[in-house]
Write an enzyme that holds these catalytic residues in place. Structure first.
Site, short mmCIF file in Angstrom:
data_model
loop_
_atom_site.label_atom_id
_atom_site.label_comp_id
_atom_site.label_asym_id
_atom_site.label_seq_id
_atom_site.Cartn_x
_atom_site.Cartn_y
_atom_site.Cartn_z
N SER A 43 7.93 19.19 13.63
CA SER A 43 7.43 18.53 14.84
C SER A 43 8.51 18.33 15.90
O SER A 43 8.22 17.86 17.01
CB SER A 43 6.84 17.17 14.48
N CYS A 131 -1.66 -0.13 3.38
CA CYS A 131 -2.63 -0.66 4.36
C CYS A 131 -3.69 -1.56 3.72
O CYS A 131 -3.97 -2.65 4.21
CB CYS A 131 -3.31 0.49 5.10
N ARG A 244 -12.97 6.31 -0.39
CA ARG A 244 -12.82 6.84 0.97
C ARG A 244 -14.19 7.08 1.58
O ARG A 244 -15.09 7.61 0.92
CB ARG A 244 -12.05 8.17 0.91
N HIS A 251 -10.42 -0.22 7.66
CA HIS A 251 -10.70 -0.38 6.23
C HIS A 251 -11.54 -1.64 6.02
O HIS A 251 -11.21 -2.70 6.56
CB HIS A 251 -9.41 -0.57 5.43
N ASN A 325 -6.61 -0.11 9.93
CA ASN A 325 -5.61 0.31 8.94
C ASN A 325 -4.35 0.91 9.57
O ASN A 325 -3.31 0.96 8.94
CB ASN A 325 -6.23 1.32 7.97
#
Lengths: 348, 348
Positions: A43, A131, A244, A251, A325
């Site tokens: 990146s 999280c 999930r 969340h 989250n």
């Protein structure tokens, strides 16, 4: 006296959490003298604007941390393992958002609303919890402090952004394919590095992170172990089932607790939540008011509702806890740790 | 001896569950002499094909049940309240899929794998339990029978088809609007008859049915009360948190139980599930095998996986239970009750 400001580095600046860290540093006006955006080789070279200035992301190397006072890491566990000690060696304090150091005895694992003072014992690295753990322990702390918690059972409803931007893209693409009657080809979720991938759109997948020997996933074990470490209460019985969902961000958690001391009531839980730092009570069943992931997205607070006393166990209570989250679950908590370090005079 | 066959009526034939009832009667070859499709006035006149024959749906009236031996009701509680006694008066046995009679002391509430013999005491009406209850009690029964269950805590992940075809349409339309960046206008979910409506696409909504005085929803109270009635075990502590997800069909449940008798292990639970009627064990974490709503859709079985012994409570176990809410959760269970009635010689 002029307010101090600091040389800051953000490692993993191009990721979902990294972006939120930059936004949060800016939004909460963290005292920054200089900021350096770091990432993996892949990146490096990307441009990111921060406070109106265009910055170029550099590849993170040991030398990158020369002169850095605060380094916020969120570029995966292997990057933290390799570079966090290098940053510390060069005098930085590291706030690490990966799981690399969370269970390390030398590393404080901190949710400021719960155990800010654990920062006093830091040896250079401070870990930001998972999280799903953060929102749960922060919401429960006022109850735990006053009544003690003997048992905690949580079932989670977790958003895909916790698995990164690729997971978000997969969820939206797959949703469109299913709506258009096209075939789908899952490649990222539930766990990008695991063998099999399953449909996430219009589905509920009971796997987050890989499985451990005991049948629980790593995500579930993180919630169990981190909760005990953050609260310092290793006698608390904690169990988790992590699932999930096709939700982008936010969340949700269905939590059951049993408290040690008698006398807690639904009203008293509501009062505690109203006073709790970083918590917003949303609990009026008569007006259909309860926390929703769709409302929590983009907000700093943890939202708590559906508070009910168990019908059989007088010391048992049920709660529904929702938070962003990427914010309280990650970037915001890291930046809050940074502010605590400043306030305690630990950041030099 | 020639096999007996019966005059059957399906009330609510045009609804989501009604359609599945017709499919299931056909697929499992229920011995039908004649079949009559009934509905509210609004849907009367519609054509539905059954076993290759086109049938016209008629408005359900008391006289509709003249000569009917078995009436399967799934047209809402008010229709059942008004017409089930009329059907019984005319000699029919009613299997009612609404909540109208479930907690009536005179009415058996039946999941054939659990309490088939309760049919012996019927007085004309037999109630089919709530979808989320059926899959849970059927999966847990082999454990309960051998070890006893003292405590049961469930968090559900429920599909929108449980709220009818309008809810399914809303979920898909809303999903497309969100993907296209358009505004949404929720009108059906979470509860069509309640005041407020919320986004279901890419969200998790902790309300199914309206709220009761104690803060639990009716859906949650159904799971609690029906579980006790079906198992006949009123001393079992049961608690539920019911959540609606953007899944078309297939309810998932995160279940925690504590058993009364010592000696149960994860392996033993797996063995019990392998032998359980109507249950398929899907539990190989090492191969990422666990139940998924997307796999359960269209299947008769209840799928059980993620079986784990609690890490602190040796008699505590966690399970993930998934089933098609329109089949085992509704139509299939009703048709199974009808078969049980035939087998017991109760249908005359």
């Amino acid at each position: 006296m002029a307010e101090q400001s600091f040389h800051v580095a953000v490692v993993g600046a191009t990721g979902a959490v990294g972006q939120q860290m930059l936004d949060t540093l800016d939004r909460l006006d963290f005292p920054i003298k200089t900021i350096k955006l770091l990432s993996s080789k892949r990146s490096a070279g990307k441009k990111i604007s921060f406070k109106g200035e265009e910055l170029t992301v550099e590849e993170a190397k040991p030398e990158s941390f020369d002169g850095v006072q605060l380094a916020l890491f969120s570029a995966g566990g292997s990057v933290s393992k390799a570079l966090a000690p290098e940053a510390v060696k060069r005098g930085a304090i590291v706030v690490d958002n990966t799981s690399a150091y969370r269970m390390d005895n030398e590393v404080p694992l901190v949710v400021p609303e719960v155990n800010e003072d654990a920062l006093d014992d830091h040896k250079g690295i401070i870990a930001n919890p998972n999280c799903s753990t953060i929102q749960m322990v922060a919401a429960l702390e006022p109850i735990r402090k006053e009544y003690g918690i003997s048992k905690l059972i949580v079932s989670t409803y977790q958003a895909v952004s916790g698995a990164g931007t690729e997971a978000v893209d997969e969820m939206y693409e797959q949703s469109r394919q299913i709506l258009d009657g096209e075939d789908i080809d899952p490649k990222v979720l539930p766990v990008s590095g695991d063998e099999k991938h399953y449909q996430i759109a219009f589905n509920a997948v009971p796997q987050i992170d890989v499985f451990t020997e005991n049948g629980f996933t790593f995500e579930e074990m993180k919630m169990i172990n981190e909760t005990k470490k953050i609260t310092g209460d290793s006698s608390m019985n904690v169990a988790a089932t992590c699932v999930r969902l096709p939700v982008e961000t936010g969340h949700s958690e269905s939590i059951y607790i049993e408290v040690e001391k008698d006398g807690l009531s639904t009203d008293k839980v509501k009062q505690l939540m109203e006073k709790a730092p970083g918590v917003t009570l949303q609990d009026k069943p008569e007006e259909q008011l309860y926390p929703l992931a769709s409302d929590a997205k983009g907000k700093d607070d943890i939202f708590v509702g559906r508070i009910r006393q168990d019908l059989d166990e007088k010391n048992g209570f049920h709660l529904w806890v929702v938070a962003d989250n990427l914010l309280k679950g990650a970037a915001l908590n890291s930046v809050q740790i940074a502010f605590s370090l400043v306030q305690k005079g630990l950041l030099k």
